[in-house]
Motif scaffolding. Sequence first.
Motif: not given
Length: 152
Positions: A64-85
């Motif tokens: 892309x013309x420009x990259x941006x960094x998006x910082x976000x937080x995950x709790x333990x449940x989200x880490x598990x769900x996102x890991x499974x995804x």
Amino acid sequence: MSKNNLKFTSANIDGEYFDELSKAAKIFHISENSIYKDLIELTKQNMHCGHLKGKLTEYQDHNPKRWETLYYSLNEDEIEIFGKLRQKYKISISKFAFIGFVLFWDLLMLIYKNRLKIIIPKDFWYSYGEFKEKIKILIPIFLKRLNIQKKE
């Protein structure tokens, strides 16, 4: 699992995509972090409901013309769900979020609008429309590459 134990991570995203997240965050008074995770959740729901099928392998412009960094937080449940995804669909979370952005952004904005009872300025829809026009020619290619079929 505790939802208070937050971990922080980041995603590098297309600058125009980031701009849309930022505009929506200001209008709805929701963090970019929350919107980003809602996009992932919406994509996950549509995958699980069978509205999308196939292997997801492609996503945003790699130069892309420009990259941006998006910082976000995950709790333990989200880490598990996102890991499974990630394991199930063999793609990164940023790819999952971008698929949600391309396919479900309008739906998510309408959900926010109805839930929060906020009037959205017309120029908000216009700016996303401009971005969508840029990628409109890519959507059929994107869908074909992803082998995604919307069920009607």
